[in-house]
Structures are given as C-alpha cells and as structure tokens.
Design an enzyme around this catalytic site. Structure first.
Site, mmCIF file in Angstrom:
data_model
loop_
_atom_site.group_PDB
_atom_site.id
_atom_site.type_symbol
_atom_site.label_atom_id
_atom_site.label_comp_id
_atom_site.label_asym_id
_atom_site.label_seq_id
_atom_site.Cartn_x
_atom_site.Cartn_y
_atom_site.Cartn_z
ATOM 1 N N ARG A 1 -21.983 -39.782 -12.956
ATOM 2 C CA ARG A 1 -21.295 -38.741 -13.655
ATOM 3 C C ARG A 1 -20.659 -39.325 -14.936
ATOM 4 N NH1 ARG A 1 -19.187 -38.230 -8.215
ATOM 5 N NH2 ARG A 1 -20.189 -36.593 -7.199
ATOM 6 N N LYS B 1 -24.269 -35.935 -29.343
ATOM 7 C CA LYS B 1 -25.394 -34.812 -28.682
ATOM 8 C C LYS B 1 -26.555 -35.499 -27.780
ATOM 9 C CE LYS B 1 -25.344 -30.536 -31.278
ATOM 10 N NZ LYS B 1 -26.274 -29.514 -32.111
ATOM 11 N N GLU C 1 -33.493 -35.821 -42.924
ATOM 12 C CA GLU C 1 -31.803 -35.481 -42.651
ATOM 13 C C GLU C 1 -30.981 -35.941 -43.813
ATOM 14 O OE1 GLU C 1 -31.380 -33.686 -40.053
ATOM 15 O OE2 GLU C 1 -32.954 -34.250 -38.421
ATOM 16 N N LYS D 1 -21.595 -36.346 -41.769
ATOM 17 C CA LYS D 1 -21.794 -36.056 -40.136
ATOM 18 C C LYS D 1 -20.264 -36.009 -39.616
ATOM 19 C CE LYS D 1 -24.155 -35.640 -36.141
ATOM 20 N NZ LYS D 1 -25.602 -35.603 -35.417
ATOM 21 N N GLU E 1 -19.611 -27.592 -31.509
ATOM 22 C CA GLU E 1 -20.534 -26.512 -32.124
ATOM 23 C C GLU E 1 -19.896 -25.239 -31.426
ATOM 24 O OE1 GLU E 1 -24.535 -27.658 -32.694
ATOM 25 O OE2 GLU E 1 -25.133 -25.644 -32.905
ATOM 26 N N ARG F 1 -20.318 -26.931 -37.339
ATOM 27 C CA ARG F 1 -21.234 -27.980 -36.590
ATOM 28 C C ARG F 1 -22.578 -27.562 -36.858
ATOM 29 N NH1 ARG F 1 -21.087 -32.769 -32.168
ATOM 30 N NH2 ARG F 1 -23.375 -33.599 -32.618
ATOM 31 N N ASN G 1 -27.500 -27.685 -38.693
ATOM 32 C CA ASN G 1 -28.862 -27.136 -38.411
ATOM 33 C C ASN G 1 -29.852 -26.709 -39.249
ATOM 34 O OD1 ASN G 1 -28.265 -28.209 -35.610
ATOM 35 N ND2 ASN G 1 -27.474 -26.209 -34.864
ATOM 36 N N HIS H 1 -33.380 -26.482 -38.857
ATOM 37 C CA HIS H 1 -34.107 -26.961 -37.537
ATOM 38 C C HIS H 1 -34.526 -25.695 -36.640
ATOM 39 C CE1 HIS H 1 -32.103 -30.475 -38.885
ATOM 40 N NE2 HIS H 1 -32.253 -31.223 -37.570
ATOM 41 N N HIS I 1 -37.636 -27.188 -35.098
ATOM 42 C CA HIS I 1 -37.877 -27.282 -33.809
ATOM 43 C C HIS I 1 -39.032 -26.566 -33.254
ATOM 44 C CE1 HIS I 1 -33.533 -28.925 -32.739
ATOM 45 N NE2 HIS I 1 -34.125 -29.579 -33.466
ATOM 46 N N HIS J 1 -40.031 -35.720 -35.865
ATOM 47 C CA HIS J 1 -38.952 -34.824 -36.153
ATOM 48 C C HIS J 1 -38.496 -34.626 -37.394
ATOM 49 C CE1 HIS J 1 -35.129 -32.627 -35.114
ATOM 50 N NE2 HIS J 1 -34.713 -33.595 -35.824
#
Ligand code: NAD
Ligand code: GLY
Length: 358
Positions: A121, A143, A185, A219, A229, A234, A238, A241, A245, A258
C-alpha cells in the site's frame, strides 16, 4: 550542484541536479531518512551502464540492495510488468520498511513509481532519472503509471518521490534519438512559461545542469500550485500532449518515442492556438524551428491514420457540447486552458502535420 526544493508540505522533497551524483545516491537516501533496504528498479540497458555504481553508492552507506530489471521501452509500462516487478520484490524480501529506487528514463520512473505506490500500500520511492525527458519532467511531480491498450497512463497513482537525484553526466551516453526527444519537454516549458528557453536552445548557449535545474524549477511551480491537477494549473503542462498521446498510442507503444509524439502534438496544438487564441504566425514558426533544431518530427508518418488519431482523442477526452478543454498558447511563454476547442479545430491542427509535397 543545485538543489531545487519541491514544497508540498509533508510531501516536500529535494531534487538534486549536478554532475557525478550517482556516487552520492547512498548519502542522499540517508539524508532523506531512508533506513531500510533498497529495491533498485532499472531497465537492462541503464543497469549495464549505471547499476553497479548506484549499488556501490548504496552499499557504501550500509544499505542492502536487490536489483529488479525490466526490458527497455514503453511496452514495459504495463500491468503485466508491474505485477512481475511486485512479485520479484516479494521474492527478494522487500517489505514495508524498504524503498524503491527507480534508475532510468521516464518508463522506469513511471513503472517503478507505480509499483512503489501500490506495493505494501505504498513504500517510498527515490527517482534517479537518466534521460533528459526524465530529469526535466517525469521524475518530478509524483505522477506514476502504466498504459492500457485504450490509452497512455490510464492506470496510475500520485506518489511523490522522497528525493530525486539527477546526475547530468548520465546524459552523455544517450543515443542521438533519445537525447533529442528529451528536448520536446524543454521546448514545452519554453512555450508555456519561459520563452527565453527557446532562444537559448536555438543558439545552443546553455549549460546542461543549469538547463535541467531551470526546467525543474518551472515544473515545481506548476506542481506546487496544483499537485493533483484539480485547478487547471498543472494541466498546462499537457501542452501538445492531448494529440501527442493519441499519436503515440495509434503508432503503437514504443514505435515513436514519447518526445517525438509530443513534438507532433505541439505543432498541431500551435495551429489550434493560432486559430483559437491568436498565436502570431512568427511565434508558431519559432516553435516549429525549435522542434526541428532537435531533429524532432513535424510531419506525421503516412502510415498513421488521421481518423484513428481523432477517434482516440474523442474516446479519451471529455467533450461537453462538442467542445474540449485544450491547452493553447496565445503567445510563447504563456498558456491557458481553452474550453471552446472543437473536433474540427483538432482536425485542422492535425492537418498541419500532413507531409509537405516534395
Ligand atoms: P525511456 O525511459 O524509454 O528511455 C529511452 C531509452 O533510453 C530507453 O531505451 C532507455 O534504456 C535508454 N536510456 C535511459 N537512460 C539512458 C542513458 N543514460 N544512457 C543510454 N541510454 C539510456 O524514455 P523517456 O523518454 O525517458 O521517458 C518516456 C516516458 O516518460 C513515457 O512513458 C512518458 O509517458 C513518461 N513521462 C512521464 C511524465 C510524468 O510526469 N510522470 C512526464 C513526461 C513523460
Ligand atoms: N507531465 C505532466 C505532469 O507532470 O503533470
């Protein structure tokens, strides 16, 4: 050496940026109050290059180490690999007092971070990024995740690292393609926050550790303001993206890197920005020049179906009354969330990626 502190109350941590820091990994882990054993996760390529040094640095501080290897590449960001990683942890006696150390690019960081978030956990994770992509972006902000065939990063968790160790000398062994893709990026940060980054990239007048540090600071400012987010701040990270993506998934994970997919997504997003947010033509061209400077693609390979990419965006993102929330730039150095972007706008953006007639 530089240290950027990510201020998140009880989840605050330091990002160490500098040359030769791999050999300091044990000391930095101790300073982050980690006492148990380390489960070092890496891909086979990075392990060959740097695994030994990191293990030695941990052993020097009396930290017991087990090594857990995955195949390099995006296909390792899967449930299957995450499950076998956790099984491997269990076989090696990794327990709730242990921590995970992710040594590698964004794939290893996202995968190992996810495993750390769910194993027992949640056990602490230290990110040791070895690509530009991972040093300037993925290792910071918490993330973590894996892909589904339905889309990228669809399963994951927010799990902030307890420390990030970015040794910029590791970037010297990157292949040309991997080196270039990381700059996608960096260019993104130029678009959404600090336009001067673009001119520095264009002129080549940058010092690598300093560049990484500047990007981490940018960042940090987004993550500190909107860790999960939820406010829209935040989400500005993206830029490029949404379309990127979709392109990455339709191409098949691992086919485009990527950063290559993000580069294409940024060109399309810049076209949407010109149409919907008034991005001046010269600035759109400046962005395209920055992307080309790193041999990143600005044209979509013919084999990729435009309609599949649009379908993918449609099924992935929420359209309300035919409109989607989409990151645009009204001018380089500034970004905002537009809520008036339609499917037609995205199709228009995508059409800018058609190969020019030769
Ligand atoms: P990657 O991790 O696949 O690394 C690219 C290649 O470089 C791999 O083959 C790897 O073995 C090799 N490599 C890594 N370090 C090396 C080194 N120092 N020398 C030689 N070879 C080395 O790719 P990436 O671009 O680092 O990361 C991409 C991933 O990051 C994507 O899955 C993307 O979704 C994710 N990402 C996550 C976030 C986030 O916030 N979590 C942000 C951006 C990107
Ligand atoms: N790379 C996007 C984010 O961290 O939010």
């Amino acid at each position: 050496m530089g240290i950027v502190t990510i201020e998140l109350g009880p989840r605050s941590y330091s990002v160490h940026v500098g040359e030769g820091l791999l050999d300091e990994a044990g000391r930095i882990c101790r300073a982050a109050r980690l006492t148990g054993r380390a489960a070092v996760v890496s891909d086979r390529k990075v392990d060959d290059l740097y695994g030994g040094r990191v293990s030695n640095a941990l052993a020097k501080e009396g930290i017991k180490v087990s090594n857990h290897l995955v195949d390099p590449g995006e296909l390792s960001k899967s449930f299957e690999v995450a499950a076998s990683l956790c099984e491997d942890f269990a076989r090696h006696g990794v327990d709730r007092h242990s921590f995970v150390l992710a040594l590698g690019g964004g794939v290893v960081g996202d995968l190992a971070g996810f495993a750390a978030a769910v194993y027992y956990r949640g056990v602490p994770v230290v990110q040791v990024p070895t690509t530009i992509m991972a040093q300037v972006d993925s290792s910071v902000g918490g993330k973590t995740g894996i892909n589904l065939s339905a889309g990228k990063n669809l399963v994951g968790a927010f799990h902030q690292p307890v420390a990030v160790i970015a040794d910029t000398t590791t970037l010297g062994t990157l292949g040309r393609r991997e080196w270039n893709e990381g700059f996608a990026e960096v260019i993104k940060y130029g678009v959404i926050r600090e336009k001067a980054l673009l001119s520095d990239l264009q002129s080549g007048t940058f010092d690598l550790p300093e560049l990484v540090r500047r990007c981490v600071e940018i960042k940090a400012s987004f993550v500190q303001e909107d860790e999960r987010e939820t406010t829209g701040t935040r989400a500005l990270l993206n830029f490029g993206h949404t379309i990127g993506h979709a392109i990455e998934a339709v191409a098949g994970y691992g086919s485009l890197l990527h950063g290559e997919a993000v580069a294409l997504g940024m060109v399309a997003a810049a076209q949407v920005s010109a149409k919907r947010a008034g991005l001046p033509k010269e600035e759109l061209e400046e962005l395209v020049r920055a992307i080309r400077r790193f041999d990143l693609p600005t044209e979509l390979p013919d084999r990729l179906s435009r309609s599949q990419i649009l379908e993918r965006i449609f099924s992935d993102k929420k359209f309300v009354n035919g409109k989607i929330r989409f990151v645009v730039t009204p001018g380089l150095g500034n970004a905002l969330l537009a809520d008036n972007v339609t499917m037609d706008d995205l199709e228009f953006g995508l059409s800018a990626l058609d190969p020019s007639p030769r």
